[in-house]
Scaffold this motif. Sequence first.
Motif, PDB file in Angstrom:
ATOM      1  N   THR A   1       0.834  -1.206   0.000  1.00 54.55           N
ATOM      2  CA  THR A   1       0.000   0.000   0.000  1.00 54.55           C
ATOM      3  C   THR A   1       0.869   1.258   0.000  1.00 54.55           C
ATOM      4  OG1 THR A   1      -0.281  -0.043   2.418  1.00 54.55           O
ATOM      5  CG2 THR A   1      -1.989  -1.131   1.078  1.00 54.55           C
ATOM      6  N   ALA A   2       2.008   1.193   0.655  1.00 49.67           N
ATOM      7  CA  ALA A   2       2.938   2.329   0.634  1.00 49.67           C
ATOM      8  C   ALA A   2       3.465   2.551  -0.776  1.00 49.67           C
ATOM      9  CB  ALA A   2       4.087   2.095   1.606  1.00 49.67           C
ATOM     10  N   ALA A   3       3.836   1.466  -1.455  1.00 54.17           N
ATOM     11  CA  ALA A   3       4.319   1.581  -2.836  1.00 54.17           C
ATOM     12  C   ALA A   3       3.231   2.148  -3.742  1.00 54.17           C
ATOM     13  CB  ALA A   3       4.796   0.223  -3.343  1.00 54.17           C
ATOM     14  N   CYS A   4       2.002   1.688  -3.561  1.00 57.20           N
ATOM     15  CA  CYS A   4       0.882   2.215  -4.365  1.00 57.20           C
ATOM     16  C   CYS A   4       0.718   3.720  -4.140  1.00 57.20           C
ATOM     17  CB  CYS A   4      -0.415   1.493  -4.020  1.00 57.20           C
ATOM     18  SG  CYS A   4      -0.530  -0.187  -4.655  1.00 57.20           S
ATOM     19  N   ALA A   5       0.845   4.130  -2.890  1.00 50.80           N
ATOM     20  CA  ALA A   5       0.714   5.556  -2.577  1.00 50.80           C
ATOM     21  C   ALA A   5       1.790   6.367  -3.297  1.00 50.80           C
ATOM     22  CB  ALA A   5       0.792   5.771  -1.070  1.00 50.80           C
ATOM     23  N   TRP A   6       3.016   5.908  -3.243  1.00 53.35           N
ATOM     24  CA  TRP A   6       4.116   6.620  -3.918  1.00 53.35           C
ATOM     25  C   TRP A   6       3.915   6.623  -5.429  1.00 53.35           C
ATOM     26  CZ3 TRP A   6       6.816  10.103  -1.642  1.00 53.35           C
ATOM     27  CH2 TRP A   6       7.079  10.002  -0.277  1.00 53.35           C
ATOM     28  N   VAL A   7       3.438   5.524  -5.979  1.00 54.87           N
ATOM     29  CA  VAL A   7       3.165   5.475  -7.424  1.00 54.87           C
ATOM     30  C   VAL A   7       2.103   6.501  -7.784  1.00 54.87           C
ATOM     31  CG1 VAL A   7       2.156   4.038  -9.265  1.00 54.87           C
ATOM     32  CG2 VAL A   7       3.939   3.103  -7.776  1.00 54.87           C
ATOM     33  N   TYR A   8       1.054   6.602  -6.965  1.00 56.25           N
ATOM     34  CA  TYR A   8       0.016   7.608  -7.199  1.00 56.25           C
ATOM     35  C   TYR A   8       0.631   9.014  -7.252  1.00 56.25           C
ATOM     36  CZ  TYR A   8      -3.690  10.948  -6.297  1.00 56.25           C
ATOM     37  OH  TYR A   8      -4.521  12.051  -6.381  1.00 56.25           O
ATOM     38  N   LEU A   9       1.442   9.341  -6.252  1.00 56.14           N
ATOM     39  CA  LEU A   9       2.023  10.682  -6.192  1.00 56.14           C
ATOM     40  C   LEU A   9       2.941  10.956  -7.377  1.00 56.14           C
ATOM     41  CD1 LEU A   9       2.322  13.359  -4.664  1.00 56.14           C
ATOM     42  CD2 LEU A   9       4.237  12.313  -3.428  1.00 56.14           C
ATOM     43  N   ILE A  10       3.778  10.010  -7.716  1.00 52.76           N
ATOM     44  CA  ILE A  10       4.678  10.195  -8.866  1.00 52.76           C
ATOM     45  C   ILE A  10       3.868  10.383 -10.141  1.00 52.76           C
ATOM     46  CG2 ILE A  10       6.408   9.030 -10.303  1.00 52.76           C
ATOM     47  CD1 ILE A  10       7.425   7.763  -7.592  1.00 52.76           C
ATOM     48  N   ALA A  11       2.812   9.588 -10.299  1.00 58.16           N
ATOM     49  CA  ALA A  11       1.956   9.732 -11.484  1.00 58.16           C
ATOM     50  C   ALA A  11       1.319  11.115 -11.522  1.00 58.16           C
ATOM     51  CB  ALA A  11       0.877   8.640 -11.492  1.00 58.16           C
ATOM     52  N   ARG A  12       0.859  11.611 -10.379  1.00 60.59           N
ATOM     53  CA  ARG A  12       0.231  12.939 -10.349  1.00 60.59           C
ATOM     54  C   ARG A  12       1.250  14.034 -10.675  1.00 60.59           C
ATOM     55  NH1 ARG A  12      -4.733  12.620 -11.607  1.00 60.59           N
ATOM     56  NH2 ARG A  12      -4.338  14.843 -11.694  1.00 60.59           N
ATOM     57  N   ILE A  13       2.461  13.878 -10.195  1.00 58.03           N
ATOM     58  CA  ILE A  13       3.508  14.861 -10.491  1.00 58.03           C
ATOM     59  C   ILE A  13       3.809  14.871 -11.983  1.00 58.03           C
ATOM     60  CG2 ILE A  13       5.956  15.398 -10.175  1.00 58.03           C
ATOM     61  CD1 ILE A  13       5.589  14.386  -7.230  1.00 58.03           C
ATOM     62  N   LEU A  14       3.903  13.697 -12.582  1.00 54.58           N
ATOM     63  CA  LEU A  14       4.181  13.598 -14.025  1.00 54.58           C
ATOM     64  C   LEU A  14       2.998  14.050 -14.876  1.00 54.58           C
ATOM     65  CD1 LEU A  14       6.022  10.149 -14.101  1.00 54.58           C
ATOM     66  CD2 LEU A  14       7.050  12.433 -14.279  1.00 54.58           C
ATOM     67  N   TYR A  15       1.797  13.884 -14.348  1.00 54.58           N
ATOM     68  CA  TYR A  15       0.579  14.214 -15.088  1.00 54.58           C
ATOM     69  C   TYR A  15       0.481  15.702 -15.412  1.00 54.58           C
ATOM     70  CZ  TYR A  15      -4.439  14.255 -16.168  1.00 54.58           C
ATOM     71  OH  TYR A  15      -5.652  14.407 -16.781  1.00 54.58           O
ATOM     72  N   VAL A  16       0.886  16.542 -14.475  1.00 55.15           N
ATOM     73  CA  VAL A  16       0.727  18.003 -14.666  1.00 55.15           C
ATOM     74  C   VAL A  16       1.480  18.499 -15.903  1.00 55.15           C
ATOM     75  CG1 VAL A  16       1.037  20.282 -13.624  1.00 55.15           C
ATOM     76  CG2 VAL A  16       0.251  18.367 -12.219  1.00 55.15           C
ATOM     77  N   PRO A  17       2.782  18.266 -16.029  1.00 54.53           N
ATOM     78  CA  PRO A  17       3.450  18.746 -17.248  1.00 54.53           C
ATOM     79  C   PRO A  17       2.985  18.007 -18.501  1.00 54.53           C
ATOM     80  CG  PRO A  17       4.999  17.528 -15.872  1.00 54.53           C
ATOM     81  CD  PRO A  17       3.741  17.686 -15.090  1.00 54.53           C
ATOM     82  N   ALA A  18       2.650  16.720 -18.359  1.00 52.91           N
ATOM     83  CA  ALA A  18       2.169  15.976 -19.533  1.00 52.91           C
ATOM     84  C   ALA A  18       0.871  16.587 -20.062  1.00 52.91           C
ATOM     85  CB  ALA A  18       1.963  14.507 -19.183  1.00 52.91           C
ATOM     86  N   TYR A  19      -0.019  16.966 -19.155  1.00 53.02           N
ATOM     87  CA  TYR A  19      -1.278  17.590 -19.570  1.00 53.02           C
ATOM     88  C   TYR A  19      -1.012  18.996 -20.101  1.00 53.02           C
ATOM     89  CZ  TYR A  19      -6.396  17.847 -19.544  1.00 53.02           C
ATOM     90  OH  TYR A  19      -7.725  17.919 -19.896  1.00 53.02           O
TER      91      TYR A  19
END
Length: 131
Positions: free
Chosen positions: A85-103
């Motif tokens: 669950t900790a790894a999933c949480a970090w994956v979520y955050l990294i994805a959100r960080i990458l999402y902003v410039p990608a969008y």
Amino acid sequence: MSAELTVLTLAALLQGLQFVIYAVPANRELGPGYTMSARDREPSRGLSDRTARLGRALDNHFEGLILFGIAVGVVQMSAQNTAFTAACAWVYLIARILYVPAYAMGLRPHRSLIWIVGFAATMLMLLAALV
């Protein structure tokens, strides 16, 4: 503090940063006359494509943050915190960080793939709490 709560806190700070990244150019483009008004009508001029995308990315994170917050709450309150669950949480955050410039840059299909990774991480956290 658990890893999941740490990531939730960082995700909320990211949301605040996204607001600033969107609000500054939006205020410049629309002008204070509109942004300080009651906004009873549409603005006389539109936002640039990039600024509009930043606004949509902000809205999207509000939606994703609700589900992620639920996932963290369920994991935390049921004391089912694990390395997974900790790894999933970090994956979520990294994805959100990458999402902003990608969008913001209009990267297709990259932004959608990044979004799917963050969404899947959230759903996996919820599923992990059920097993």
